[in-house]
Design a protein around this motif. Sequence first.
Motif, PDB file in Angstrom:
ATOM      1  N   PHE A  33      26.538 -14.174  12.505  1.00  0.00           N
ATOM      2  CA  PHE A  33      25.418 -15.015  13.411  1.00  0.00           C
ATOM      3  C   PHE A  33      26.048 -15.966  14.438  1.00  0.00           C
ATOM      4  N   LYS A  55      19.978 -19.043  11.544  1.00  0.00           N
ATOM      5  CA  LYS A  55      20.408 -18.099  10.249  1.00  0.00           C
ATOM      6  C   LYS A  55      21.479 -18.804   9.833  1.00  0.00           C
ATOM      7  N   ASN A  58      20.632 -21.897   7.715  1.00  0.00           N
ATOM      8  CA  ASN A  58      20.237 -21.290   6.565  1.00  0.00           C
ATOM      9  C   ASN A  58      21.150 -20.922   5.440  1.00  0.00           C
TER      10      ASN A  58
END
Length: 125
Positions: A33, A55, A58
Amino acid sequence: MLQNAAQTYQSNQVTTATPADLTLMLYNGALKFIKQAKSAIEEKNVAKAHEASLKVQNILYELMSTLNNDYPISKEFAKLYEYMLQRTIEANVRKDLDILTEVEDLFVQFRDTWKEAIQLAKKQG
């Protein structure tokens, strides 16, 4: 059809993975990512860069939440993850490639060290 097979394979991979393998998957996912975010920034695609950066954030939240605080080293990991999270947020706000490269380098170090630890544990086990 092929997409469903790939999703099933990926789902099975996650469900049957050990906690150590899951951590390695998280590190690899973060690196994927970060590369997407960097590419999107270079393409001036702000929305895609933002999505990829979220992302990564997270994944860092997940890594922090799964630390086993019974081990003193976990506190050091938590500090580093927190630093990486703050830098990822800053990179996302500024769309800064240099900051993303810094975070990417840290993830590479974590991943490579983790891979070695898994291999050593398998040899000893």
